[in-house]
Write an enzyme that holds these catalytic residues in place. Sequence first.
Site, PDB file in Angstrom:
ATOM      1  N   TRP A  56       0.853  -1.200   0.000  1.00  0.00           N
ATOM      2  CA  TRP A  56       0.000   0.000   0.000  1.00  0.00           C
ATOM      3  C   TRP A  56       0.880   1.237   0.000  1.00  0.00           C
ATOM      4  CZ3 TRP A  56      -3.161  -4.039   0.618  1.00  0.00           C
ATOM      5  CH2 TRP A  56      -4.527  -3.880   0.397  1.00  0.00           C
ATOM      6  N   SER A  57       0.397   2.277  -0.677  1.00  0.00           N
ATOM      7  CA  SER A  57       1.223   3.455  -0.931  1.00  0.00           C
ATOM      8  C   SER A  57       1.643   4.219   0.325  1.00  0.00           C
ATOM      9  CB  SER A  57       0.470   4.375  -1.894  1.00  0.00           C
ATOM     10  OG  SER A  57       1.070   5.625  -1.965  1.00  0.00           O
TER      11      SER A  57
ATOM     12  N   ASP B  88       1.169   3.484   3.404  1.00  0.00           N
ATOM     13  CA  ASP B  88       1.727   2.569   4.414  1.00  0.00           C
ATOM     14  C   ASP B  88       3.240   2.452   4.211  1.00  0.00           C
ATOM     15  OD1 ASP B  88      -1.143   1.843   3.836  1.00  0.00           O
ATOM     16  OD2 ASP B  88      -0.826   0.571   5.592  1.00  0.00           O
TER      17      ASP B  88
ATOM     18  N   TYR C  80      -7.783 -10.432  -1.680  1.00  0.00           N
ATOM     19  CA  TYR C  80      -8.183  -9.046  -1.386  1.00  0.00           C
ATOM     20  C   TYR C  80      -9.122  -8.563  -2.483  1.00  0.00           C
ATOM     21  CZ  TYR C  80      -8.097  -4.092  -0.341  1.00  0.00           C
ATOM     22  OH  TYR C  80      -8.486  -2.808  -0.021  1.00  0.00           O
TER      23      TYR C  80
ATOM     24  N   GLN D  60      -3.123   7.609  -2.857  1.00  0.00           N
ATOM     25  CA  GLN D  60      -3.269   7.811  -1.400  1.00  0.00           C
ATOM     26  C   GLN D  60      -2.505   9.076  -0.989  1.00  0.00           C
ATOM     27  OE1 GLN D  60      -2.201   4.110   0.628  1.00  0.00           O
ATOM     28  NE2 GLN D  60      -4.292   3.991   1.397  1.00  0.00           N
TER      29      GLN D  60
ATOM     30  N   GLY E 178      -7.116   7.958   2.619  1.00  0.00           N
ATOM     31  CA  GLY E 178      -6.498   7.134   3.664  1.00  0.00           C
ATOM     32  C   GLY E 178      -7.419   6.978   4.864  1.00  0.00           C
TER      33      GLY E 178
ATOM     34  N   ASP F  47     -10.689   6.290   4.991  1.00  0.00           N
ATOM     35  CA  ASP F  47     -11.745   5.852   4.084  1.00  0.00           C
ATOM     36  C   ASP F  47     -13.164   6.080   4.555  1.00  0.00           C
ATOM     37  OD1 ASP F  47      -9.259   4.850   3.496  1.00  0.00           O
ATOM     38  OD2 ASP F  47      -9.922   2.829   3.083  1.00  0.00           O
TER      39      ASP F  47
ATOM     40  N   TYR G 177     -13.574   1.791  12.244  1.00  0.00           N
ATOM     41  CA  TYR G 177     -12.660   2.267  11.211  1.00  0.00           C
ATOM     42  C   TYR G 177     -12.876   3.736  10.767  1.00  0.00           C
ATOM     43  CZ  TYR G 177     -10.977   1.258   6.364  1.00  0.00           C
ATOM     44  OH  TYR G 177     -10.388   1.242   5.149  1.00  0.00           O
ATOM     45  N   TRP G 178     -12.014   4.604  11.215  1.00  0.00           N
ATOM     46  CA  TRP G 178     -11.949   6.027  10.854  1.00  0.00           C
ATOM     47  C   TRP G 178     -13.167   6.854  11.289  1.00  0.00           C
ATOM     48  CZ3 TRP G 178      -7.266   7.537  10.153  1.00  0.00           C
ATOM     49  CH2 TRP G 178      -6.346   6.688   9.518  1.00  0.00           C
TER      50      TRP G 178
ATOM     51  N   GLU H 228      -4.275  -2.228  14.486  1.00  0.00           N
ATOM     52  CA  GLU H 228      -4.503  -1.286  13.384  1.00  0.00           C
ATOM     53  C   GLU H 228      -5.047   0.042  13.922  1.00  0.00           C
ATOM     54  OE1 GLU H 228      -7.226  -2.901  10.540  1.00  0.00           O
ATOM     55  OE2 GLU H 228      -6.820  -1.363   9.028  1.00  0.00           O
TER      56      GLU H 228
HETATM   57  C1  2M8 Z   1      -7.323   0.938   4.755  1.00  0.00           C
HETATM   58  O1  2M8 Z   1      -7.792   1.023   3.421  1.00  0.00           O
HETATM   59  C2  2M8 Z   1      -7.955  -0.107   2.543  1.00  0.00           C
HETATM   60  C3  2M8 Z   1      -8.256   0.435   1.158  1.00  0.00           C
HETATM   61  O2  2M8 Z   1      -7.154   1.162   0.701  1.00  0.00           O
HETATM   62  C4  2M8 Z   1      -9.051  -1.054   2.950  1.00  0.00           C
HETATM   63  O3  2M8 Z   1      -9.828  -0.763   3.866  1.00  0.00           O
HETATM   64  O4  2M8 Z   1      -9.150  -2.120   2.336  1.00  0.00           O
HETATM   65  C5  2M8 Z   1      -7.081   2.385   5.243  1.00  0.00           C
HETATM   66  O5  2M8 Z   1      -6.922   2.423   6.625  1.00  0.00           O
HETATM   67  C6  2M8 Z   1      -5.853   2.983   4.544  1.00  0.00           C
HETATM   68  O6  2M8 Z   1      -5.517   4.231   5.092  1.00  0.00           O
HETATM   69  C7  2M8 Z   1      -4.657   2.043   4.628  1.00  0.00           C
HETATM   70  O7  2M8 Z   1      -3.614   2.558   3.827  1.00  0.00           O
HETATM   71  C8  2M8 Z   1      -5.004   0.629   4.156  1.00  0.00           C
HETATM   72  C9  2M8 Z   1      -3.872  -0.369   4.388  1.00  0.00           C
HETATM   73  O8  2M8 Z   1      -3.372  -0.260   5.695  1.00  0.00           O
HETATM   74  O9  2M8 Z   1      -6.154   0.152   4.857  1.00  0.00           O
END
Ligand code: 2M8
Length: 430
Positions: free
Chosen positions: A37-38, A40, A87, A112, A172, A174, A357-358, A401
Site C-alpha cells: 500500500w502506498s 503505508d 483481497y 493515497q 487514507g 476511508d 474504522y476512521w 490497526e
Molecule cells: C485501509 O484502506 C484499505 C483500502 O485502501 C481497505 O480498507 O481495504 C485504510 O486504513 C488505509 O488508510 C490504509 O492505507 C489501508 C492499508 O493499511 O487500509
Amino acid sequence: MTVHTEQPLDRTARRVLVTNWRQHATVPAARLYPHQWSWDSAFVAIGLRHLSPARAQRELESLFGAQWRDGRVPHIVFDPHVPADAYFPGPSFWRSNAVPEAPAVPTSGIVQPPAHALAAWLTYCADPATARARGFLPRLYPRLVAWHRYLTTRRDLTGSGLMSVVHPWESGMDNSPAWDVPLSRVVPAPAGEYTRRDLNHVAAAERPTDADYGRYVRLARDYRDAGYADSLGVHGFAVEDPLCNALLAAGEHALASMAAELGYDPRRHRSAAARLTDSLTATLYDPTAGTFFPRDAHAGTLIRSYSVGGLLPLVVPGLPVATELIKTALGDRFRLREACPLPSYDLTAHDHDPGRYWRGPGWINTSWLFWHGLRLHGEPSLADDLRQRLLDLVRTAGFREYYNPVTGAGHGTDEFSWTAALILDLIRTP
Ligand code: 2M8
C-alpha cells in the site's frame, strides 16, 4: 527515552516488520492487506530507516517502480504471487494492464495521501552515505517531482491550487464521517456484483457498512471505465482534503532539501510549498472553528466535520495557524492530553464510534504526524507527553490497526506494519 529502556517493545516492533516483509516491500498486515500500500510504505520507511536504511530505501523504490507514466503512484501494488481472491478489489477489478500509462506490474488506479517526499527525506537523512552509494536520491527525486506534478495539475479539479481526492480510499481515512454527505450522492453498486473480503478478517462492526462499500465500488468502477481520466465530470466524489494538501506542502519542503543536496535549485519547491500553504489556509481553514475542513469540490462548500485530518496541517513548516490547531487538539473534541491515540473523529459528536474504522478510533500514523508537527512548531513537552502515552498504549494493547482513544482497546487487524514502524521511530528518535 533510550532504546535500552524500550527493548521489549523495540524487539516486538522489529519482529512485526520482519514478518510482514516480502522481498522488496512490506505488506500492511499479512491477511487483511496482503499487497503493498502506498502511504503505508511511506510510514514503514520512516521506521525501517532505523533498522536498515537500505531496506527503507528499497521500500520506497519498489513503490515508485510501479509509478504510472502520468506520474500517479497507485494506492496498491499487487503481488502477483498472492491468490486473486485474497483481497477485493484486486487486479481483475482495476484492470491496470489495459491502461497504456500503467506499469507492467498490476496496480490499482487511485492514489493515497502523498507522505512519500517527507518519508524519503527522513530516510535519506538517516544514512546519507548508504543513500549516496545506492543512488537513492538521483533515482527517487525525479519520480517524486512527477508524482507531485500529477497531483497539483491533473488533480486540481477546481482551479483553487489544491488537489482533490476522488475516492474515500484516496484520503487514507476511508470511512470518515466527513465523506458521508458527498458520498450520499453516489448510487451503490449492487451487492451481488462483488464479494467483500475484509469481513473474513475483521468484525463487521469495525469496518464500513455494506452500503458504503457499494459506493466505494461504484466510484472505483466509474473511474476505471473512464480510463482513469481526471475531471469533475468523471468523479462523482471529489473533495479538497486538508491532510493530502498539507502533506504536499510538507513534501515540497522535503523536495527543496533534496534538490539542494543534489545541486539543483531548490527555489521552485520553496515557492510551491508557499503557494500550497497559502491556498490551504485561505480555502480550507476556518478561524472560528480553529481547524481545517475538507471542501466538497462539486458543491464548493466546506464540510464542517471535525476529523483529525483537519489538525494535520500542523506538519507544514511555517504554518501560520499552528497555535490555533494545537488549541483545538487540546479541547474537548480531541483531548490531546488524555485521549490516545489522537481520535480520528470528534469525541463530542453524536455519531462518534470509537471502534469503527476512521469514525472515532485513534491511529498511530495520524498521531505520529501530529507528534511530528508538535516538534516542528516548538512544542517539545506536548510532543514528549504524546510519545510516552503512545508507547504505553502499544505496550499494553499490542501492534493493532486502531484503538479506542478513551479505553485503549485495540481494534482491526493485528501485527500492523505502520504501527510497528512508527513506534520504532518514536523509540529511536532522539
Ligand atoms: C485501509 O484502506 C484499505 C483500502 O485502501 C481497505 O480498507 O481495504 C485504510 O486504513 C488505509 O488508510 C490504509 O492505507 C489501508 C492499508 O493499511 O487500509
